[in-house]
Design a protein around this motif. Structure first.
Motif, PDB file in Angstrom:
ATOM      1  N   ARG A   1       0.941  -0.878   0.034  1.00  0.00           N
ATOM      2  CA  ARG A   1      -0.029   0.006   0.291  1.00  0.00           C
ATOM      3  C   ARG A   1       1.211   1.096   0.276  1.00  0.00           C
ATOM      4  O   ARG A   1       0.494   2.611  -0.537  1.00  0.00           O
ATOM      5  N   ILE A   2       2.003   0.781   0.949  1.00  0.00           N
ATOM      6  CA  ILE A   2       2.991   2.272   0.936  1.00  0.00           C
ATOM      7  C   ILE A   2       3.328   2.692  -0.496  1.00  0.00           C
ATOM      8  O   ILE A   2       3.634   3.648  -1.040  1.00  0.00           O
ATOM      9  N   ALA A   3       3.234   1.686  -1.120  1.00  0.00           N
ATOM     10  CA  ALA A   3       4.236   1.524  -2.537  1.00  0.00           C
ATOM     11  C   ALA A   3       3.594   1.961  -3.495  1.00  0.00           C
ATOM     12  O   ALA A   3       4.314   2.955  -3.595  1.00  0.00           O
ATOM     13  N   SER A   4       2.423   1.667  -3.100  1.00  0.00           N
ATOM     14  CA  SER A   4       1.540   1.900  -4.695  1.00  0.00           C
ATOM     15  C   SER A   4       0.858   3.500  -3.718  1.00  0.00           C
ATOM     16  O   SER A   4       1.212   4.728  -5.360  1.00  0.00           O
ATOM     17  N   HIS A   5       0.876   3.822  -3.268  1.00  0.00           N
ATOM     18  CA  HIS A   5       0.743   5.522  -2.705  1.00  0.00           C
ATOM     19  C   HIS A   5       2.294   6.270  -2.803  1.00  0.00           C
ATOM     20  O   HIS A   5       1.564   7.581  -3.234  1.00  0.00           O
ATOM     21  N   GLN A   6       3.128   5.585  -2.776  1.00  0.00           N
ATOM     22  CA  GLN A   6       4.515   6.756  -3.401  1.00  0.00           C
ATOM     23  C   GLN A   6       4.550   6.462  -4.791  1.00  0.00           C
ATOM     24  O   GLN A   6       4.761   7.782  -5.172  1.00  0.00           O
ATOM     25  N   LEU A   7       4.165   5.417  -5.528  1.00  0.00           N
ATOM     26  CA  LEU A   7       4.256   5.600  -7.062  1.00  0.00           C
ATOM     27  C   LEU A   7       2.515   6.788  -7.416  1.00  0.00           C
ATOM     28  O   LEU A   7       3.439   7.912  -7.312  1.00  0.00           O
ATOM     29  N   TRP A   8       2.201   7.112  -6.815  1.00  0.00           N
ATOM     30  CA  TRP A   8       0.860   7.775  -7.137  1.00  0.00           C
ATOM     31  C   TRP A   8       1.133   9.030  -6.261  1.00  0.00           C
ATOM     32  O   TRP A   8       0.744  10.277  -7.627  1.00  0.00           O
ATOM     33  N   TRP A   9       1.820   9.513  -5.217  1.00  0.00           N
ATOM     34  CA  TRP A   9       1.797  10.396  -4.981  1.00  0.00           C
ATOM     35  C   TRP A   9       2.827  11.397  -5.764  1.00  0.00           C
ATOM     36  O   TRP A   9       2.741  12.624  -5.934  1.00  0.00           O
ATOM     37  N   GLY A  10       4.092  10.604  -6.024  1.00  0.00           N
ATOM     38  CA  GLY A  10       4.981  11.199  -6.778  1.00  0.00           C
ATOM     39  C   GLY A  10       4.809  11.892  -8.164  1.00  0.00           C
ATOM     40  O   GLY A  10       4.577  12.306  -9.182  1.00  0.00           O
ATOM     41  N   VAL A  11       3.735  10.280  -8.823  1.00  0.00           N
ATOM     42  CA  VAL A  11       3.279  11.047 -10.089  1.00  0.00           C
ATOM     43  C   VAL A  11       2.108  11.737 -10.056  1.00  0.00           C
ATOM     44  O   VAL A  11       2.080  12.960 -11.250  1.00  0.00           O
ATOM     45  N   TYR A  12       1.161  12.477  -8.765  1.00  0.00           N
ATOM     46  CA  TYR A  12       0.396  13.257  -9.465  1.00  0.00           C
ATOM     47  C   TYR A  12       1.573  14.604  -9.097  1.00  0.00           C
ATOM     48  O   TYR A  12       1.062  15.369  -9.822  1.00  0.00           O
ATOM     49  N   GLY A  13       2.539  14.526  -8.706  1.00  0.00           N
ATOM     50  CA  GLY A  13       3.419  15.820  -8.350  1.00  0.00           C
ATOM     51  C   GLY A  13       3.650  16.414  -9.962  1.00  0.00           C
ATOM     52  O   GLY A  13       3.530  17.748 -10.427  1.00  0.00           O
ATOM     53  N   MET A  14       4.197  15.451 -10.505  1.00  0.00           N
ATOM     54  CA  MET A  14       4.519  15.624 -11.943  1.00  0.00           C
ATOM     55  C   MET A  14       3.178  15.726 -12.991  1.00  0.00           C
ATOM     56  O   MET A  14       3.612  16.202 -13.619  1.00  0.00           O
ATOM     57  N   ASP A  15       2.283  15.186 -12.322  1.00  0.00           N
ATOM     58  CA  ASP A  15       1.264  15.421 -13.348  1.00  0.00           C
ATOM     59  C   ASP A  15       0.634  17.024 -13.570  1.00  0.00           C
ATOM     60  O   ASP A  15       0.012  17.175 -14.676  1.00  0.00           O
ATOM     61  N   LEU A  16       1.161  17.807 -12.432  1.00  0.00           N
ATOM     62  CA  LEU A  16       0.893  19.090 -11.854  1.00  0.00           C
ATOM     63  C   LEU A  16       1.431  19.575 -11.832  1.00  0.00           C
ATOM     64  O   LEU A  16       1.930  21.061 -11.850  1.00  0.00           O
ATOM     65  N   GLY A  17       2.688  19.129 -12.661  1.00  0.00           N
ATOM     66  CA  GLY A  17       3.902  19.915 -12.882  1.00  0.00           C
ATOM     67  C   GLY A  17       4.872  19.944 -11.934  1.00  0.00           C
ATOM     68  O   GLY A  17       5.848  20.951 -12.496  1.00  0.00           O
ATOM     69  N   ALA A  18       5.467  18.919 -10.696  1.00  0.00           N
ATOM     70  CA  ALA A  18       6.315  19.512  -9.744  1.00  0.00           C
ATOM     71  C   ALA A  18       7.530  17.883 -10.741  1.00  0.00           C
ATOM     72  O   ALA A  18       6.203  16.847 -10.361  1.00  0.00           O
ATOM     73  N   PHE A  19       8.404  18.337 -10.526  1.00  0.00           N
ATOM     74  CA  PHE A  19       8.722  16.743 -11.182  1.00  0.00           C
ATOM     75  C   PHE A  19      10.017  16.326  -9.661  1.00  0.00           C
ATOM     76  O   PHE A  19       9.786  15.146  -9.600  1.00  0.00           O
ATOM     77  N   THR A  20      10.439  17.494  -8.919  1.00  0.00           N
ATOM     78  CA  THR A  20      10.933  16.848  -7.935  1.00  0.00           C
ATOM     79  C   THR A  20      10.413  15.336  -7.128  1.00  0.00           C
ATOM     80  O   THR A  20      10.813  14.230  -6.533  1.00  0.00           O
ATOM     81  N   PRO A  21       9.417  15.173  -6.754  1.00  0.00           N
ATOM     82  CA  PRO A  21       8.413  14.770  -5.851  1.00  0.00           C
ATOM     83  C   PRO A  21       8.604  13.323  -5.816  1.00  0.00           C
ATOM     84  O   PRO A  21       8.497  12.183  -5.280  1.00  0.00           O
ATOM     85  N   MET A  22       8.476  12.584  -7.388  1.00  0.00           N
ATOM     86  CA  MET A  22       9.025  11.605  -8.739  1.00  0.00           C
ATOM     87  C   MET A  22       9.670  11.030  -8.010  1.00  0.00           C
ATOM     88  O   MET A  22      10.544   9.744  -7.794  1.00  0.00           O
ATOM     89  N   MET A  23      10.980  11.317  -7.100  1.00  0.00           N
ATOM     90  CA  MET A  23      12.129  11.206  -7.346  1.00  0.00           C
ATOM     91  C   MET A  23      12.058  10.848  -6.095  1.00  0.00           C
ATOM     92  O   MET A  23      13.268   9.235  -6.170  1.00  0.00           O
TER      93      MET A  23
END
Lengths: 173, 380
Positions: B120-142
């Motif tokens: 669940r954490i791994a899945s939410h981490q992917l979602w969290w990083g990618v959500y940042g990227m969808d909104l134009g922030a690349f750092t969370p993904m890293m």
């Protein structure tokens, strides 16, 4: 209430287990001809297609039932017995209590009223059963194909369905 | 929409209707994460309707189940929602175990819970990083992929696979955990707690992020329930429905954890709920590690050839996306007569047109990302 339980027991070969006596009393009080059928885990009610809409509206809107959450819809092809079944799984969000509506259908002409207007989620679920099993949901607001291509013919989840690919791919099991 | 032109001469004031048009979004769009297509009806920049087209990744897993045995089907559940493979495995195994009346050893259940929460954490981490990227922030993904890699390494060490794990088997687990399993998780929890605080400052408190997510795409509780939404998508609207609480499986009834709830049902609430869920998962893992004792990991009485008694069997689990259910209709044979999978993403996607109607075209990505859609899970 005890008489009604007796009646339902006569209808089915196996004595159904009553999961929630209070709920069963409410449902069988309002719909005396709806039978509780034997099911090992969840209270399952066998409903006739013409009573389905009234029954579903009752268990959704009645405060003592309150099954507000649509879980899933399944059609089952019982080819050897020449019939089809449709299962509606419902749940209430306040305590997670589950109930199942089971509808027996004629395999030659499987049709039942759509519940898509009562539970919006069943819109897609019913569309899927329509294209995969060829069951007609009467009064469905949007009876297009959902998962398959528009040009696809045949009902893949019916038991007699033969996939063309089986001519080319042979598996040893 | 009507555009009114102000003019000094009253007779020139007239109403001009704008033309509505359809825009195709996907099937290959960076924000849809998988092959998913939306037909968006626009009036200028305002979305007036959305028609989701699914089925691009339909592999007919339900049909496949009718031609394989109960044991052979297990690995296909990992391919449904590949981000919460462990949880899917558990949901299916639980359904078969219920039907067979198998008693699963306590250690296996604790490991299943730890694995579920890690997934669940791994899945939410992917979602969290990618959500940042969808909104134009690349750092969370890293940042998020660093944590996700750690979890995937822990999973790999024990079960040999990173995503499609097939580790939870009917009656228990495929093998006991690796000797490094517990120390590595403890180390991960310590590091991840600190990271969560950082992440909250980096994204959750960011002014630009909040401006794009707050009050955008409101899902009313009644609409969410009627559409069968579940998981953080529904809890963001304040509906307290979590399978782990309402219908506890495993040992979730022994665990102390909270279910984060939103109030408004906007994108930010859905974001917050999912974000806070990671902290709760850490709490559950800690309690499991405390209570877990050495022992068997496979039930003693697993039959060699599995045949379910004729009847209907149902089980559901709380996957990273919501209520994930299995319904098996058995006719007494070695493979199911019919197996139905309820994937949470399927219902969560269905509600999208209701949520996004009336919002601007830029909000489409904001909203669809907070629903946390995974295309293979939706199409099955």
């Amino acid at each position: 209430m005890s008489e009604e339980i007796k009646n339902t027991q006569e209808n089915t070969a196996e004595a159904p287990q009553i999961h929630d006596a209070e709920l069963h009393a409410v449902i069988s009080g309002a719909f005396p001809d709806v039978a509780l059928v034997a099911s090992p885990q969840i209270a399952t009610y066998a409903v006739k297609p013409e009573k389905l809409l009234a029954f579903a509206a009752f268990i959704r809107d009645d405060a003592r039932c309150g099954f507000d959450f649509p879980v899933l819809v399944t059609g089952v092809d019982r080819a050897p017995e020449n019939r089809m079944e449709v299962f509606y799984h419902l749940l209430r969000t306040r305590d997670g209590h589950k109930v199942v509506i089971k509808i027996d259908l004629d395999r030659a002409n499987p049709a039942l009223p759509s519940l898509a207007m009562l539970y919006r989620s069943f819109d897609w679920h019913e569309r899927e059963q329509m294209e995969l099993l060829g069951i007609t949901f009467e009064g469905h607001p949007d009876p297009r194909k959902l998962l398959l291509d528009d040009t696809y013919t045949g009902y893949p989840l019916r038991k007699e369905y033969e996939d063309e690919a089986h001519e080319y791919i042979k598996r040893p099991y | 929409m009507t555009v009114t032109i102000d003019c000094c001469e009253e007779r020139l004031v007239k109403n001009l209707d704008t033309q509505e048009y359809w825009v195709n979004m996907g099937p290959q769009h960076p924000s849809t994460h998988g092959v998913l297509r939306f037909l968006v009806k626009l009036d200028g920049e305002t979305i007036t309707d959305v028609i989701p087209h699914i089925g691009y990744m339909h592999r007919g897993i339900e049909k496949m189940s009718e031609n394989v045995t109960y044991v052979q089907f297990n690995h296909l559940t990992s391919r449904l929602d590949y981000l919460s493979a462990m949880i899917n495995n558990w949901g299916y195994c639980m359904c078969v175990e219920k039907a067979l009346g198998l008693e699963v050893p306590a250690r296996a259940i604790y490991v299943r819970m730890i694995m579920s929460e890690l997934t669940r954490i791994a899945s939410h981490q992917l979602w969290w990083g990618v959500y940042g990227m969808d909104l134009g922030a690349f750092t969370p993904m890293m940042h998020s992929f660093r944590d996700r890699e750690t979890i995937n390494d822990i999973l790999e060490e024990t079960c040999g696979s990173r995503l499609t794990t097939h580790y939870i088997r009917i009656g228990g687990l495929s093998n006991d955990v690796h000797e490094n399993f517990v120390p590595r998780i403890k180390k991960f929890i310590d590091g991840f707690r600190k990271s969560l605080v950082e992440y909250a400052t980096l994204v959750s408190g960011n002014v630009i992020f909040r401006a794009r997510a707050e009050n955008v795409g409101i899902l009313k509780p009644a609409v969410g329930i009627s559409y069968g939404c579940s998981g953080s998508t529904l809890r963001g609207s304040g509906v307290n429905y979590d399978v782990r609480k309402q219908d506890p499986y495993g040992y979730y009834d022994r665990m102390q954890f909270d279910v984060p709830l939103g109030t408004k049902g906007d994108s930010l609430d859905r974001y917050e709920c999912r974000f806070k869920e990671m902290e709760q998962s850490l709490r559950i893992i800690e309690q499991c590690l405390e209570q877990m004792e050495p022992g068997e990991v496979v039930a003693a009485k697993v039959p060699k050839k599995i045949k379910l008694p004729a009847g209907e069997y149902f089980s559901h689990v709380e996957s990273a996306r919501g209520d994930h259910a299995y319904f098996i209709v058995s006719d007494g044979g070695t493979s199911p007569c019919r197996l139905r999978v309820r994937s949470p993403g399927y219902s969560n996607l269905a509600v999208l047109p209701e949520v996004v109607r009336g919002w601007r075209v830029a909000d489409m990505v904001t909203v669809s990302s907070t629903l946390d859609l995974v295309a293979p899970d939706i199409d099955r």
